[in-house]
Design a protein around this motif. Structure first.
Motif, PDB file in Angstrom:
ATOM      1  N   GLY A  69      40.887  54.511  40.906  1.00  0.00           N
ATOM      2  CA  GLY A  69      40.104  54.469  42.134  1.00  0.00           C
ATOM      3  C   GLY A  69      39.295  55.719  42.366  1.00  0.00           C
ATOM      4  N   CYS A  70      38.799  56.322  41.277  1.00  0.00           N
ATOM      5  CA  CYS A  70      38.026  57.562  41.389  1.00  0.00           C
ATOM      6  C   CYS A  70      36.575  57.268  41.769  1.00  0.00           C
ATOM      7  N   CYS A  71      36.006  58.125  42.571  1.00  0.00           N
ATOM      8  CA  CYS A  71      34.586  58.040  42.914  1.00  0.00           C
ATOM      9  C   CYS A  71      33.776  58.236  41.630  1.00  0.00           C
ATOM     10  N   PRO A  72      32.766  57.388  41.381  1.00  0.00           N
ATOM     11  CA  PRO A  72      31.993  57.540  40.143  1.00  0.00           C
ATOM     12  C   PRO A  72      31.133  58.797  40.096  1.00  0.00           C
ATOM     13  N   ARG A  73      30.896  59.444  41.225  1.00  0.00           N
ATOM     14  CA  ARG A  73      30.096  60.672  41.236  1.00  0.00           C
ATOM     15  C   ARG A  73      30.957  61.924  41.093  1.00  0.00           C
ATOM     16  N   CYS A  74      31.993  62.061  41.940  1.00  0.00           N
ATOM     17  CA  CYS A  74      32.745  63.324  41.963  1.00  0.00           C
ATOM     18  C   CYS A  74      34.143  63.229  41.359  1.00  0.00           C
ATOM     19  N   GLY A  75      34.674  62.022  41.191  1.00  0.00           N
ATOM     20  CA  GLY A  75      35.989  61.867  40.587  1.00  0.00           C
ATOM     21  C   GLY A  75      37.147  61.900  41.570  1.00  0.00           C
ATOM     22  N   ALA A  76      36.882  62.045  42.871  1.00  0.00           N
ATOM     23  CA  ALA A  76      37.958  62.026  43.866  1.00  0.00           C
ATOM     24  C   ALA A  76      38.508  60.602  43.975  1.00  0.00           C
ATOM     25  N   ARG A  77      39.786  60.484  44.247  1.00  0.00           N
ATOM     26  CA  ARG A  77      40.419  59.154  44.324  1.00  0.00           C
ATOM     27  C   ARG A  77      40.195  58.533  45.695  1.00  0.00           C
ATOM     28  N   THR A  78      38.929  58.216  45.977  1.00  0.00           N
ATOM     29  CA  THR A  78      38.556  57.714  47.302  1.00  0.00           C
ATOM     30  C   THR A  78      37.797  56.393  47.243  1.00  0.00           C
ATOM     31  N   LEU A  79      37.814  55.702  46.133  1.00  0.00           N
ATOM     32  CA  LEU A  79      36.994  54.499  45.958  1.00  0.00           C
ATOM     33  C   LEU A  79      37.473  53.336  46.804  1.00  0.00           C
ATOM     34  N   PHE A  80      38.772  53.155  46.937  1.00  0.00           N
ATOM     35  CA  PHE A  80      39.316  51.997  47.643  1.00  0.00           C
ATOM     36  C   PHE A  80      39.961  52.402  48.954  1.00  0.00           C
ATOM     37  N   ARG A  81      39.781  51.561  49.989  1.00  0.00           N
ATOM     38  CA  ARG A  81      40.483  51.778  51.253  1.00  0.00           C
ATOM     39  C   ARG A  81      41.733  50.913  51.333  1.00  0.00           C
ATOM     40  N   SER A  82      41.794  49.828  50.537  1.00  0.00           N
ATOM     41  CA  SER A  82      42.999  49.007  50.404  1.00  0.00           C
ATOM     42  C   SER A  82      43.091  48.584  48.942  1.00  0.00           C
ATOM     43  N   PHE A  83      43.967  47.625  48.641  1.00  0.00           N
ATOM     44  CA  PHE A  83      44.192  47.303  47.235  1.00  0.00           C
ATOM     45  C   PHE A  83      42.916  46.910  46.498  1.00  0.00           C
ATOM     46  N   THR A  84      42.083  46.046  47.095  1.00  0.00           N
ATOM     47  CA  THR A  84      40.847  45.634  46.417  1.00  0.00           C
ATOM     48  C   THR A  84      39.586  45.862  47.237  1.00  0.00           C
ATOM     49  N   ALA A  85      39.684  46.417  48.428  1.00  0.00           N
ATOM     50  CA  ALA A  85      38.501  46.646  49.271  1.00  0.00           C
ATOM     51  C   ALA A  85      37.987  48.069  49.079  1.00  0.00           C
ATOM     52  N   PHE A  86      36.674  48.174  48.853  1.00  0.00           N
ATOM     53  CA  PHE A  86      36.059  49.489  48.694  1.00  0.00           C
ATOM     54  C   PHE A  86      36.004  50.218  50.028  1.00  0.00           C
ATOM     55  N   ALA A  87      36.083  51.521  49.966  1.00  0.00           N
ATOM     56  CA  ALA A  87      35.825  52.349  51.142  1.00  0.00           C
ATOM     57  C   ALA A  87      34.322  52.312  51.415  1.00  0.00           C
ATOM     58  N   ASP A  88      33.907  52.704  52.612  1.00  0.00           N
ATOM     59  CA  ASP A  88      32.490  52.698  52.942  1.00  0.00           C
ATOM     60  C   ASP A  88      31.734  53.797  52.201  1.00  0.00           C
ATOM     61  N   ARG A  89      32.347  54.975  52.114  1.00  0.00           N
ATOM     62  CA  ARG A  89      31.725  56.088  51.406  1.00  0.00           C
ATOM     63  C   ARG A  89      32.805  57.043  50.942  1.00  0.00           C
ATOM     64  N   CYS A  90      32.439  57.924  50.038  1.00  0.00           N
ATOM     65  CA  CYS A  90      33.373  58.935  49.524  1.00  0.00           C
ATOM     66  C   CYS A  90      33.371  60.123  50.485  1.00  0.00           C
ATOM     67  N   PRO A  91      34.525  60.486  51.060  1.00  0.00           N
ATOM     68  CA  PRO A  91      34.540  61.636  51.956  1.00  0.00           C
ATOM     69  C   PRO A  91      34.304  62.956  51.240  1.00  0.00           C
ATOM     70  N   ALA A  92      34.536  62.999  49.931  1.00  0.00           N
ATOM     71  CA  ALA A  92      34.364  64.248  49.193  1.00  0.00           C
ATOM     72  C   ALA A  92      32.898  64.558  48.897  1.00  0.00           C
ATOM     73  N   CYS A  93      32.129  63.555  48.447  1.00  0.00           N
ATOM     74  CA  CYS A  93      30.741  63.832  48.058  1.00  0.00           C
ATOM     75  C   CYS A  93      29.711  63.038  48.872  1.00  0.00           C
ATOM     76  N   GLY A  94      30.154  62.075  49.672  1.00  0.00           N
ATOM     77  CA  GLY A  94      29.239  61.325  50.523  1.00  0.00           C
ATOM     78  C   GLY A  94      28.566  60.130  49.870  1.00  0.00           C
ATOM     79  N   LEU A  95      28.961  59.735  48.665  1.00  0.00           N
ATOM     80  CA  LEU A  95      28.356  58.584  47.996  1.00  0.00           C
ATOM     81  C   LEU A  95      28.674  57.318  48.784  1.00  0.00           C
ATOM     82  N   GLU A  96      27.632  56.556  49.116  1.00  0.00           N
ATOM     83  CA  GLU A  96      27.794  55.313  49.869  1.00  0.00           C
ATOM     84  C   GLU A  96      28.167  54.186  48.916  1.00  0.00           C
ATOM     85  N   PHE A  97      29.421  53.727  48.972  1.00  0.00           N
ATOM     86  CA  PHE A  97      29.867  52.645  48.106  1.00  0.00           C
ATOM     87  C   PHE A  97      29.295  51.309  48.549  1.00  0.00           C
TER      88      PHE A  97
END
Length: 147
Positions: free
Chosen positions: A40-68
């Protein structure tokens, strides 16, 4: 020559070379796309912030701000997994039938939960991988070039 008009081919330099970091202005290497699927790593920064639940994406990465939400993963992973796993389960069911000839209730009790578990279990990995590949390859909706 094949491909869409105006399409740009990816070169090894596009994938392996450092890419500009929009947040800091420097350069950063992209994490591997598999990490987005498996961890579940962010494709830009690598932080584990891609998912907010098991299969639902988060809205954006809090580490780098990438809008998923800007990525269009859609139903591609679900369709691919259902067809691929459905083929595998069908082959296994036929093998079981022809080798052991169990009663029909064994098939009815065995294969639906196995199929469901395999699809749901691999859905997170497939969705994360597809989003990371869209980011890495700069996939966008097709547009007609204005002359």
């Amino acid at each position: 020559m094949s491909g869409a008009v105006g399409a740009r081919r990816s070169t090894p330099a596009d994938v392996t070379s450092p890419t500009p970091d929009p947040a800091g202005g420097g350069s950063a290497t992209l994490p591997p796309p598999v990490a987005s699927g498996l961890h579940g790593c962010c494709p830009r920064c690598g932080a584990r912030t891609l998912f907010r639940s098991f299969t639902a994406f988060a809205d954006r990465c809090p580490a780098c701000g990438l809008e998923f939400a800007a990525f269009n993963v859609g139903d591609g992973p679900v369709v691919f997994l259902t067809l691929g796993i459905g083929t595998l389960v069908t082959i296994l069911a036929l093998w079981l039938e022809f080798s052991l000839s169990p009663p029909i209730w064994v098939h009815l009790l065995l294969w639906p939960p196995v199929t469901l578990a395999m699809v749901i279990g691999s859905l997170r990995v497939a969705k994360g991988l597809l989003l990371a590949l869209e980011y890495r390859n700069r996939a966008r909706e097709g547009r007609i070039a204005e002359d």
